[in-house]
Motif scaffolding. Structure first.
Motif, PDB file in Angstrom:
ATOM      1  N   MET A 179      10.892  19.102  25.566  1.00  0.00           N
ATOM      2  CA  MET A 179      11.870  19.844  26.359  1.00  0.00           C
ATOM      3  C   MET A 179      11.961  21.279  25.840  1.00  0.00           C
ATOM      4  SD  MET A 179      13.852  18.997  28.903  1.00  0.00           S
ATOM      5  CE  MET A 179      14.360  17.302  28.798  1.00  0.00           C
ATOM      6  N   ILE A 180      12.154  22.224  26.750  1.00  0.00           N
ATOM      7  CA  ILE A 180      12.402  23.607  26.362  1.00  0.00           C
ATOM      8  C   ILE A 180      13.728  24.021  26.999  1.00  0.00           C
ATOM      9  CG2 ILE A 180      10.961  24.500  28.232  1.00  0.00           C
ATOM     10  CD1 ILE A 180      10.257  26.850  26.384  1.00  0.00           C
ATOM     11  N   GLU A 181      14.600  24.641  26.187  1.00  0.00           N
ATOM     12  CA  GLU A 181      15.928  25.053  26.653  1.00  0.00           C
ATOM     13  C   GLU A 181      15.988  26.573  26.753  1.00  0.00           C
ATOM     14  OE1 GLU A 181      18.636  23.463  23.773  1.00  0.00           O
ATOM     15  OE2 GLU A 181      18.795  21.550  24.822  1.00  0.00           O
ATOM     16  N   PHE A 182      16.589  27.053  27.847  1.00  0.00           N
ATOM     17  CA  PHE A 182      16.807  28.474  28.076  1.00  0.00           C
ATOM     18  C   PHE A 182      18.308  28.710  28.048  1.00  0.00           C
ATOM     19  CE2 PHE A 182      13.043  27.017  30.211  1.00  0.00           C
ATOM     20  CZ  PHE A 182      12.087  27.934  29.820  1.00  0.00           C
ATOM     21  N   ILE A 183      18.788  29.455  27.039  1.00  0.00           N
ATOM     22  CA  ILE A 183      20.225  29.663  26.856  1.00  0.00           C
ATOM     23  C   ILE A 183      20.545  31.143  27.100  1.00  0.00           C
ATOM     24  CG2 ILE A 183      22.154  29.432  25.256  1.00  0.00           C
ATOM     25  CD1 ILE A 183      20.193  27.450  23.703  1.00  0.00           C
ATOM     26  N   PRO A 184      21.336  31.445  28.150  1.00  0.00           N
ATOM     27  CA  PRO A 184      21.687  32.842  28.410  1.00  0.00           C
ATOM     28  C   PRO A 184      22.635  33.382  27.333  1.00  0.00           C
ATOM     29  CG  PRO A 184      22.689  31.383  30.033  1.00  0.00           C
ATOM     30  CD  PRO A 184      21.854  30.533  29.150  1.00  0.00           C
ATOM     31  N   TYR A 185      22.625  34.691  27.123  1.00  0.00           N
ATOM     32  CA  TYR A 185      23.475  35.322  26.118  1.00  0.00           C
ATOM     33  C   TYR A 185      24.949  35.257  26.490  1.00  0.00           C
ATOM     34  CZ  TYR A 185      19.663  37.347  23.389  1.00  0.00           C
ATOM     35  OH  TYR A 185      18.577  37.540  22.589  1.00  0.00           O
ATOM     36  N   SER A 186      25.252  35.140  27.791  1.00  0.00           N
ATOM     37  CA  SER A 186      26.631  35.149  28.243  1.00  0.00           C
ATOM     38  C   SER A 186      26.738  34.275  29.490  1.00  0.00           C
ATOM     39  CB  SER A 186      27.028  36.600  28.563  1.00  0.00           C
ATOM     40  OG  SER A 186      28.226  36.647  29.278  1.00  0.00           O
ATOM     41  N   ASN A 187      27.967  34.007  29.913  1.00  0.00           N
ATOM     42  CA  ASN A 187      28.173  33.220  31.123  1.00  0.00           C
ATOM     43  C   ASN A 187      28.264  34.088  32.375  1.00  0.00           C
ATOM     44  OD1 ASN A 187      27.990  30.622  30.286  1.00  0.00           O
ATOM     45  ND2 ASN A 187      30.175  30.335  29.971  1.00  0.00           N
ATOM     46  N   ARG A 188      27.957  35.374  32.243  1.00  0.00           N
ATOM     47  CA  ARG A 188      27.963  36.257  33.409  1.00  0.00           C
ATOM     48  C   ARG A 188      26.784  35.907  34.313  1.00  0.00           C
ATOM     49  NH1 ARG A 188      28.304  42.248  31.930  1.00  0.00           N
ATOM     50  NH2 ARG A 188      28.969  42.351  34.093  1.00  0.00           N
ATOM     51  N   LYS A 189      26.971  36.152  35.613  1.00  0.00           N
ATOM     52  CA  LYS A 189      25.936  35.826  36.596  1.00  0.00           C
ATOM     53  C   LYS A 189      24.597  36.456  36.258  1.00  0.00           C
ATOM     54  CE  LYS A 189      28.373  35.185  40.955  1.00  0.00           C
ATOM     55  NZ  LYS A 189      28.584  35.768  42.277  1.00  0.00           N
ATOM     56  N   LYS A 190      24.645  37.691  35.785  1.00  0.00           N
ATOM     57  CA  LYS A 190      23.420  38.426  35.460  1.00  0.00           C
ATOM     58  C   LYS A 190      22.590  37.669  34.423  1.00  0.00           C
ATOM     59  CE  LYS A 190      22.027  42.720  33.218  1.00  0.00           C
ATOM     60  NZ  LYS A 190      22.482  43.980  32.658  1.00  0.00           N
ATOM     61  N   TYR A 191      23.199  37.233  33.352  1.00  0.00           N
ATOM     62  CA  TYR A 191      22.477  36.563  32.270  1.00  0.00           C
ATOM     63  C   TYR A 191      22.037  35.158  32.671  1.00  0.00           C
ATOM     64  CZ  TYR A 191      23.853  40.463  29.397  1.00  0.00           C
ATOM     65  OH  TYR A 191      24.010  41.732  28.890  1.00  0.00           O
ATOM     66  N   ILE A 192      22.847  34.496  33.490  1.00  0.00           N
ATOM     67  CA  ILE A 192      22.472  33.170  33.978  1.00  0.00           C
ATOM     68  C   ILE A 192      21.242  33.266  34.870  1.00  0.00           C
ATOM     69  CG2 ILE A 192      23.223  31.279  35.487  1.00  0.00           C
ATOM     70  CD1 ILE A 192      26.040  31.688  34.274  1.00  0.00           C
ATOM     71  N   SER A 193      21.208  34.275  35.765  1.00  0.00           N
ATOM     72  CA  SER A 193      20.050  34.427  36.651  1.00  0.00           C
ATOM     73  C   SER A 193      18.801  34.836  35.876  1.00  0.00           C
ATOM     74  CB  SER A 193      20.350  35.431  37.763  1.00  0.00           C
ATOM     75  OG  SER A 193      20.582  36.706  37.214  1.00  0.00           O
ATOM     76  N   ILE A 194      18.947  35.629  34.810  1.00  0.00           N
ATOM     77  CA  ILE A 194      17.807  36.006  33.982  1.00  0.00           C
ATOM     78  C   ILE A 194      17.233  34.767  33.284  1.00  0.00           C
ATOM     79  CG2 ILE A 194      17.139  37.263  31.886  1.00  0.00           C
ATOM     80  CD1 ILE A 194      19.033  39.508  32.813  1.00  0.00           C
ATOM     81  N   ALA A 195      18.102  33.902  32.765  1.00  0.00           N
ATOM     82  CA  ALA A 195      17.645  32.679  32.106  1.00  0.00           C
ATOM     83  C   ALA A 195      16.917  31.770  33.093  1.00  0.00           C
ATOM     84  CB  ALA A 195      18.820  31.944  31.480  1.00  0.00           C
ATOM     85  N   LEU A 202      13.435  33.205  33.800  1.00  0.00           N
ATOM     86  CA  LEU A 202      12.498  32.899  32.723  1.00  0.00           C
ATOM     87  C   LEU A 202      12.042  31.443  32.808  1.00  0.00           C
ATOM     88  CD1 LEU A 202      10.943  33.837  30.261  1.00  0.00           C
ATOM     89  CD2 LEU A 202      12.901  33.203  28.864  1.00  0.00           C
ATOM     90  N   ARG A 203      12.946  30.566  33.180  1.00  0.00           N
ATOM     91  CA  ARG A 203      12.592  29.156  33.367  1.00  0.00           C
ATOM     92  C   ARG A 203      11.521  29.019  34.448  1.00  0.00           C
ATOM     93  NH1 ARG A 203      14.286  25.548  36.993  1.00  0.00           N
ATOM     94  NH2 ARG A 203      14.107  23.357  36.469  1.00  0.00           N
ATOM     95  N   SER A 204      11.676  29.752  35.544  1.00  0.00           N
ATOM     96  CA  SER A 204      10.686  29.717  36.623  1.00  0.00           C
ATOM     97  C   SER A 204       9.349  30.294  36.176  1.00  0.00           C
ATOM     98  CB  SER A 204      11.191  30.506  37.836  1.00  0.00           C
ATOM     99  OG  SER A 204      12.329  29.896  38.364  1.00  0.00           O
ATOM    100  N   ILE A 205       9.380  31.352  35.378  1.00  0.00           N
ATOM    101  CA  ILE A 205       8.145  31.966  34.866  1.00  0.00           C
ATOM    102  C   ILE A 205       7.391  30.961  34.004  1.00  0.00           C
ATOM    103  CG2 ILE A 205       7.260  33.725  33.277  1.00  0.00           C
ATOM    104  CD1 ILE A 205       9.484  35.586  34.377  1.00  0.00           C
TER     105      ILE A 205
END
Length: 179
Positions: free
Chosen positions: A50-66, A69-72
């Motif tokens: 398993m690989i986990e992607f953890i955003p730096y914050s709970n803001r929409k911007k950081y969640i969408s970036i995480a 990266l998961r899609s990439i």
């Protein structure tokens, strides 16, 4: 109180993922793809299968970036197991276009009667083949395959003429995830 959102991706059997010095490497028995993710603000944890992607914050911007990266990484996994293929069509009405592959460059000769060959760069380890009126671009990295196809299409961009009359060029007509 903030709840941390974590995006997970299961690693298939036969796939190895390494993360060192902000470079993620996805490899299989056939091939390997690496990507520098130093500019992407996401924490990665690689556990068993398993690989986990953890955003730096709970803001929409950081969640969408995480999630991006998961899609990439998901596309990288598909690339090393099966690959990607883009098909382009050579279209001309005025002058017959001839296309040749030389090293990591695609040469487009006699485009609208020009004497100098137009050049398109082949990215990464893509395989480009010319079959009649079709150009087929294949490779493990979706980014490299799509960028190579775009380079070929842009190399035949016509400037300063009526585009309704001068339809000559090389155009992408099919994008495929190999299975």
């Amino acid at each position: 109180m903030s709840t941390e959102q974590v995006f997970e991706l299961k690693i298939p059997d036969g796939i190895r993922i390494d993360y060192k010095d902000n470079i993620i490497t996805v490899s299989s028995s056939k091939t390997k793809i690496s990507k520098d993710i130093s500019k992407i603000p996401v924490k990665l944890n690689i556990k068993e299968g398993m690989i986990e992607f953890i955003p730096y914050s709970n803001r929409k911007k950081y969640i969408s970036i995480a999630n991006t990266l998961r899609s990439i990484v998901k596309n990288m996994i598909h690339g090393v197991t099966k690959g990607y293929r883009y098909k382009l069509k050579i279209v001309y009405s005025h002058f017959p276009i001839s296309v040749k592959v030389k090293d990591n460059t695609l040469l487009i000769e006699n485009f609208i009667g020009e004497r100098a060959a137009r050049k398109a760069k082949i990215q990464g380890n893509c395989k480009v083949s010319v079959e009649g009126e079709d150009i087929i671009v294949e490779g493990p990295s979706l980014e490299d395959v799509s960028q190579t196809a775009a380079n070929i299409e842009l190399a035949t961009n016509i400037k300063g003429k009526d585009l309704r009359v001068f339809l000559d060029g090389i155009y992408i007509y099919e994008k495929e995830r190999l299975s």
